[in-house]
Design a protein around this motif. Structure first.
Motif, short mmCIF file in Angstrom:
data_model
loop_
_atom_site.label_atom_id
_atom_site.label_comp_id
_atom_site.label_asym_id
_atom_site.label_seq_id
_atom_site.Cartn_x
_atom_site.Cartn_y
_atom_site.Cartn_z
N LYS A 157 0.84 -1.19 0.00
CA LYS A 157 0.00 0.00 0.00
C LYS A 157 0.89 1.25 0.00
O LYS A 157 0.67 2.19 -0.74
CB LYS A 157 -0.88 -0.02 1.25
CG LYS A 157 -2.25 0.57 1.03
CD LYS A 157 -3.22 0.14 2.12
CE LYS A 157 -3.38 1.22 3.18
NZ LYS A 157 -4.12 0.77 4.35
N LYS A 158 1.90 1.21 0.84
CA LYS A 158 2.78 2.37 0.96
C LYS A 158 3.59 2.59 -0.33
O LYS A 158 3.69 3.71 -0.82
CB LYS A 158 3.74 2.19 2.13
CG LYS A 158 4.67 3.38 2.30
CD LYS A 158 5.45 3.32 3.59
CE LYS A 158 6.18 4.63 3.85
NZ LYS A 158 7.12 4.99 2.77
N PHE A 159 4.14 1.51 -0.88
CA PHE A 159 4.93 1.64 -2.11
C PHE A 159 4.07 2.19 -3.23
O PHE A 159 4.49 3.03 -4.01
CB PHE A 159 5.52 0.28 -2.53
CG PHE A 159 6.61 -0.21 -1.61
CD1 PHE A 159 7.11 0.60 -0.60
CD2 PHE A 159 7.12 -1.50 -1.75
CE1 PHE A 159 8.11 0.14 0.26
CE2 PHE A 159 8.11 -1.96 -0.90
CZ PHE A 159 8.60 -1.15 0.10
N GLU A 160 2.83 1.68 -3.30
CA GLU A 160 1.93 2.11 -4.35
C GLU A 160 1.60 3.60 -4.19
O GLU A 160 1.61 4.35 -5.14
CB GLU A 160 0.65 1.26 -4.32
CG GLU A 160 -0.36 1.56 -5.42
CD GLU A 160 0.16 1.29 -6.82
OE1 GLU A 160 -0.51 1.67 -7.78
OE2 GLU A 160 1.28 0.72 -6.97
N LYS A 161 1.37 3.98 -2.95
CA LYS A 161 1.08 5.37 -2.65
C LYS A 161 2.27 6.24 -3.05
O LYS A 161 2.12 7.26 -3.72
CB LYS A 161 0.83 5.51 -1.14
CG LYS A 161 -0.16 6.59 -0.77
CD LYS A 161 -0.25 6.66 0.75
CE LYS A 161 -1.65 6.61 1.29
NZ LYS A 161 -1.71 6.36 2.73
N LEU A 169 -6.21 4.98 -6.16
CA LEU A 169 -5.79 4.03 -5.15
C LEU A 169 -6.95 3.70 -4.21
O LEU A 169 -7.19 2.56 -3.86
CB LEU A 169 -4.63 4.62 -4.34
CG LEU A 169 -4.03 3.71 -3.29
CD1 LEU A 169 -3.21 2.63 -3.97
CD2 LEU A 169 -3.14 4.50 -2.36
N GLU A 170 -7.68 4.73 -3.84
CA GLU A 170 -8.81 4.58 -2.91
C GLU A 170 -9.85 3.63 -3.47
O GLU A 170 -10.54 2.94 -2.74
CB GLU A 170 -9.45 5.94 -2.70
CG GLU A 170 -9.28 6.70 -1.46
CD GLU A 170 -7.97 6.81 -0.75
OE1 GLU A 170 -7.69 7.91 -0.36
OE2 GLU A 170 -7.24 5.82 -0.52
N GLU A 171 -9.97 3.62 -4.83
CA GLU A 171 -11.04 2.85 -5.45
C GLU A 171 -10.75 1.36 -5.55
O GLU A 171 -11.62 0.59 -5.88
CB GLU A 171 -11.35 3.43 -6.84
CG GLU A 171 -12.25 4.66 -6.73
CD GLU A 171 -12.19 5.52 -7.96
OE1 GLU A 171 -11.70 5.04 -9.00
OE2 GLU A 171 -12.62 6.69 -7.88
N VAL A 172 -9.52 0.98 -5.27
CA VAL A 172 -9.20 -0.43 -5.27
C VAL A 172 -10.03 -1.09 -4.17
O VAL A 172 -10.06 -0.61 -3.04
CB VAL A 172 -7.69 -0.64 -4.99
CG1 VAL A 172 -7.38 -2.12 -4.81
CG2 VAL A 172 -6.86 -0.07 -6.11
N PRO A 173 -10.77 -2.15 -4.50
CA PRO A 173 -11.64 -2.73 -3.49
C PRO A 173 -10.85 -3.21 -2.27
O PRO A 173 -9.84 -3.89 -2.40
CB PRO A 173 -12.31 -3.90 -4.21
CG PRO A 173 -11.48 -4.16 -5.42
CD PRO A 173 -10.84 -2.86 -5.77
N GLU A 174 -11.31 -2.81 -1.11
CA GLU A 174 -10.65 -3.19 0.13
C GLU A 174 -11.07 -4.61 0.50
O GLU A 174 -12.09 -5.10 0.06
CB GLU A 174 -11.08 -2.23 1.23
CG GLU A 174 -10.49 -0.84 1.11
CD GLU A 174 -9.15 -0.73 1.79
OE1 GLU A 174 -8.88 -1.55 2.69
OE2 GLU A 174 -8.39 0.16 1.43
#
Ligand code: GDP
Length: 468
Positions: free
Chosen positions: A337-341, A357-362
């Protein structure tokens, strides 16, 4: 190890309560704020608040032993880096025993008759060197600067010098192609000196060795020079305790899955351990030495190939040992998550990319409160529940405690929409049961783990159809 949440709050400038929320979110039980956090958890929390962490293992009481140097070969194109590595590889006792055939795995060890050894990174050039460094992997102890005796100092020679200097890594110069009629080692030395390199024969401390990779001359002198340099540096590493290692190279094998060549910096990597590698994770299923022989453990400076990762790491990724598969998954997910951010922030101004990023299903979350008759039960139930974790569903044990299900458990359950597991405890008084029903809170009473897991499993399927 051992930092408390209070200390972590001070260092990151966050409120203790905010950090405790994160703890709850990652499914860790919140103890006293003065309980030491495990290093994995500390890293996870730090990552969540955007702080960076550095793992420092105390070497108090640990065995610190001399270790072989790790060497990278750099220099101008065509000056003979690859040829020199090939020649050096063949000088090894092990290579001789194997008939000189060793697979290219990103690193190899030259064992000297004296018993000393040198580890060479098998990817020549400063691109690999700086890529590793950019990822924080300070693996190289010494740089061999290859300069062709007929060609002399060239632009990439100077680039290599600049890289070594920036990384604060000492240089040993190998003047190569000394077999050539046009070779002029003296000229090379003068050129290097005029570039500010303090050569030994001019009163400095940079050793210069004349070699020929093709004729295989001067190789033993080069190896001796490297060992001398290593001795001056007094290279030592902690041998016991959790390994801190780096990936030198990684590849995908059809049969064995992702394979990574790793070099341990400190500690010992042991087969069967759970690891996080960059943002990947796995459990080490097999360790092979450079001859392809299975081994149980890897000690400092020993290049090994590890098998058992779930994904393909990158050169320069760090390898850390964690306590459980659960931790490994969690840390890996946090890092991804951090690397992607970080990546998205880098490629755009941030705002829009972050939305993506937010839209990736949790993962669907399943908060659970566990009550048990004794601490041991509580722990066992918690561990068992966490084995149900999957990429689709996150079984989040938000609170644990000893004793019957109480009103405060209900309040908490309501607050975080959790269900409550009562294991091996008395049924709650009817007032509690009634309140739970009214608030639509599930209370599962069990005495057999298997039955409990079955029940929760059913709930997971309801929550995230498509999981099995
Ligand atoms: P790299 O680009 O630095 O990896 O250089 P290579 O190892 O590929 O060598 C470039 C060329 O120089 C090849 O044609 C080699 O055969 C040749 N070469 C390398 N080392 C020597 C040497 O010691 N003597 C001679 N005569 N030629 C060499």
């Amino acid at each position: 190890d051992g930092m408390t949440i209070v200390e972590l709050a001070k260092r990151t400038g966050e409120h203790v309560a905010a950090l405790q929320d994160i703890l709850i979110n990652v499914g860790e039980s919140v103890g006293s704020e003065f309980d030491p956090l495990s290093i994995d958890i500390a890293e996870l929390i730090a990552m969540e608040v955007g702080a960076s962490v550095k793992r420092i293992h105390t070497s108090e009481g640990a065995q610190i032993l001399p270790r072989p140097p790790v060497v990278t070969v750099m220099g101008h194109v065509d000056h003979g880096k690859t040829s020199l590595l090939d020649a050096l590889r063949q000088t090894s006792v092990a290579a001789k025993e194997a008939g000189g055939i060793t697979q290219h795995l990103g690193a190899f060890v030259v064992s000297m008759p004296s018993g000393a050894s040198i580890t060479f990174l098998d990817t020549p050039g400063h691109a690999a060197f700086s890529a590793m460094r950019a990822r924080g992997a300070a693996v190289t102890d010494i740089v061999v600067l290859v300069v062709a005796a007929d060609d002399g100092v060239m632009p990439q020679t100077l680039e290599a010098v600049a890289h070594a200097k920036a990384a604060n890594v000492p240089i040993v110069v190998a003047v190569n192609k000394c077999d050539k009629p046009a070779a002029n080692a003296e000229r090379v030395k003068i050129q290097l000196a005029s570039e500010g390199l303090l050569l030994e024969e001019m009163g400095g401390d940079i050793q210069v060795v004349e070699v020929s990779a093709i004729k295989k001359t001067g190789l033993d002198n080069l190896e001796e020079a490297l060992l001398l340099q290593a001795e001056l540096m007094n290279l030592k590493s902690r041998v016991d305790g959790p390994a801190q290692a780096y990936v030198v190279e990684a590849r995908l094998d059809k049969g064995r899955g992702p394979l990574a060549t790793a070099i341990v910096k400190a500690g010992t990597l042991v087969c069967g351990q759970h690891v996080v590698v960059g943002s990947e994770w796995g459990r080490i299923r097999a360790i092979r030495d450079m001859m392809g022989t299975l081994t149980e453990r890897a000690t400092p400076a020993m290049p090994v190939e590890i098998e058992g990762l779930k994904g393909l790491p990158m050169a320069g990724d760090d390898i850390i040992v964690v306590q459980s598969e659960e931790r490994a998954r969690m840390l890996s997910a946090g890092r991804k998550k951090k690397f992607e951010k970080d990546r998205l922030l880098k490629i755009s101004d941030g705002a829009e990319a972050l939305k993506e990023l937010e839209e990736v299903p949790e993962r669907a979350e399943m908060p659970i409160i566990v009550k048990g008759d004794v601490q041991g039960t509580v722990q066992a139930v918690t561990d068992a529940l966490r084995t149900l974790n999957s990429p689709q569903v996150f079984v989040n044990v938000v609170h644990v405690g000893v004793g019957p299900v109480s009103q405060s458990d209900l309040d908490l359950a309501q607050a975080c929409r959790a269900c409550i597991v009562g294991f091996n405890v008395k049924s709650p008084p009817s007032s509690i049961s009634l309140a739970a029903t009214q608030a639509n809170i599930k209370i599962l009473m069990h005495r057999v783990i298997y039955h409990l897991l079955e029940d929760i499993g059913k709930m997971i399927v309801e929550k995230a159809p498509g999981t099995s």
